[in-house]
Design a protein around this motif. Structure first.
Motif, PDB file in Angstrom:
ATOM      1  N   LEU A 111       0.829  -1.201   0.000  1.00  0.00           N
ATOM      2  CA  LEU A 111       0.000   0.000   0.000  1.00  0.00           C
ATOM      3  C   LEU A 111       0.869   1.260   0.000  1.00  0.00           C
ATOM      4  N   SER A 112       1.924   1.270   0.776  1.00  0.00           N
ATOM      5  CA  SER A 112       2.838   2.418   0.801  1.00  0.00           C
ATOM      6  C   SER A 112       3.424   2.674  -0.571  1.00  0.00           C
ATOM      7  N   LYS A 113       3.775   1.616  -1.267  1.00  0.00           N
ATOM      8  CA  LYS A 113       4.351   1.742  -2.605  1.00  0.00           C
ATOM      9  C   LYS A 113       3.343   2.349  -3.591  1.00  0.00           C
ATOM     10  N   LYS A 141      -1.468   4.906  10.897  1.00  0.00           N
ATOM     11  CA  LYS A 141      -0.377   5.500  11.675  1.00  0.00           C
ATOM     12  C   LYS A 141       0.990   5.007  11.227  1.00  0.00           C
ATOM     13  N   SER A 142       1.070   3.750  10.781  1.00  0.00           N
ATOM     14  CA  SER A 142       2.374   3.165  10.476  1.00  0.00           C
ATOM     15  C   SER A 142       2.676   3.047   8.981  1.00  0.00           C
ATOM     16  N   VAL A 143       1.838   3.603   8.139  1.00  0.00           N
ATOM     17  CA  VAL A 143       2.098   3.556   6.699  1.00  0.00           C
ATOM     18  C   VAL A 143       3.168   4.597   6.346  1.00  0.00           C
ATOM     19  N   GLU A 144       4.230   4.175   5.730  1.00  0.00           N
ATOM     20  CA  GLU A 144       5.340   5.067   5.411  1.00  0.00           C
ATOM     21  C   GLU A 144       5.037   5.876   4.151  1.00  0.00           C
ATOM     22  N   PRO A 150       3.542   7.848  -5.075  1.00  0.00           N
ATOM     23  CA  PRO A 150       3.512   8.891  -6.116  1.00  0.00           C
ATOM     24  C   PRO A 150       2.482   9.985  -5.859  1.00  0.00           C
ATOM     25  N   HIS A 151       1.387   9.659  -5.195  1.00  0.00           N
ATOM     26  CA  HIS A 151       0.327  10.641  -4.960  1.00  0.00           C
ATOM     27  C   HIS A 151       0.630  11.502  -3.738  1.00  0.00           C
ATOM     28  N   CYS A 152       1.275  10.927  -2.755  1.00  0.00           N
ATOM     29  CA  CYS A 152       1.578  11.684  -1.542  1.00  0.00           C
ATOM     30  C   CYS A 152       2.622  12.761  -1.794  1.00  0.00           C
ATOM     31  N   ALA A 153       3.402  12.625  -2.847  1.00  0.00           N
ATOM     32  CA  ALA A 153       4.371  13.664  -3.178  1.00  0.00           C
ATOM     33  C   ALA A 153       3.680  14.962  -3.583  1.00  0.00           C
ATOM     34  N   LYS A 154       2.391  14.878  -3.937  1.00  0.00           N
ATOM     35  CA  LYS A 154       1.640  16.063  -4.354  1.00  0.00           C
ATOM     36  C   LYS A 154       0.817  16.662  -3.212  1.00  0.00           C
ATOM     37  N   VAL A 155       0.892  16.038  -2.046  1.00  0.00           N
ATOM     38  CA  VAL A 155       0.144  16.527  -0.885  1.00  0.00           C
ATOM     39  C   VAL A 155       1.061  17.404  -0.043  1.00  0.00           C
TER      40      VAL A 155
END
Length: 248
Positions: A31-33, A55-58, A37-42
């Motif tokens: 899921l982290s993988k 809480k523990s998702v990198e 790419p989307h979290c880089a835009k947040v």
């Protein structure tokens, strides 16, 4: 096909750790993988991780200054009932909730509360357990019915997308991850489903949705009044004729 009501009489106990799920650490990494790419835009100031699994998702590329966890039970920065979200309107830049909606008493109300606290153009990241996955068959086994995650109420990705659309969210991306049967005794997490998932993504045990809150301003459109045609009020018979128009 008639859908079951989303609301239930009482909430169920959500997982507090990925270790409670068969091959949970592998699922967390997958899921982290997918979300990277989307979290880089947040970006922004405040990012809420809702539920113990979130809480523990990198998310190494997340550009948010302050992150905190929120849950009803277990270790969390904020202990709260998600149906009574303690944040004011429009104060959070992004929210991530993973494996939590399936165990809530009223998932509609939870989404409404999360949406209320988001700023305009804020992001919401959701992930849950996929009812279309072959892993659902593992939960039918009598010994697993009351175990995690099968004791929750599964919702399809399409159904969650509809709920988000009603709250004026624009779906940025969505998909399926972690193709597994969720057999805890198997050495391989995917049991050969990784190859199948390239052609049938729905075999993934989890779905994810990245959406953005949209607010459309109400602009008053003033209609231009049509010009009235000029009408000469003097009757034609009474109009003064020009001398040049007299018959000779």
């Amino acid at each position: 096909m008639m859908l079951m009501p989303a609301r239930r009489a009482s909430a169920a106990t959500a997982p507090t750790s990925w270790l409670q799920l068969p091959h949970g650490e592998w699922m967390r990494a997958e899921l982290s993988k997918a979300l990277a790419p989307h979290c880089a835009k947040v970006f922004g100031y405040y990012f809420a991780r809702v539920g113990q699994l979130a809480k523990s998702v990198e998310l190494p590329d997340l550009r948010v200054q302050h992150q905190f966890s929120a849950a009803l039970t277990g270790e969390a920065n904020i202990r709260t009932d998600l149906e009574y979200w303690p944040f004011a309107e429009g104060v959070l830049d992004a929210i991530m909730m993973i494996g939590q909606l399936e165990f809530e008493r009223d998932p509609h109300q939870v989404l409404r509360e999360l949406s209320r606290s988001l700023i305009a153009d804020g992001h919401i990241i959701l992930a849950g357990f996929n009812p279309l996955s072959p892993a659902i068959m593992t939960g039918v086994w009598p010994a697993n019915v009351k175990k995690l995650p099968w004791c929750g109420r599964y919702f399809s990705k399409a159904r969650i997308n509809d709920w988000l659309a009603l709250l004026n969210f624009e779906i940025i991306d969505s998909g399926y991850v972690a193709p597994t049967m969720m057999f805890s005794k198997t050495a391989s997490a995917s049991v050969g489903l990784t190859h199948v998932s390239r052609f049938i993504p729905q075999v993934g045990a989890m779905y994810y949705i990245v959406a953005r809150k949209r607010e459309f301003p109400l602009t008053v459109i003033r209609h231009k009044q049509r010009a009235k045609p000029h009408v000469n009020a003097v009757p034609l018979a009474n109009r003064i004729k020009s001398p040049d128009m007299e018959p000779k």
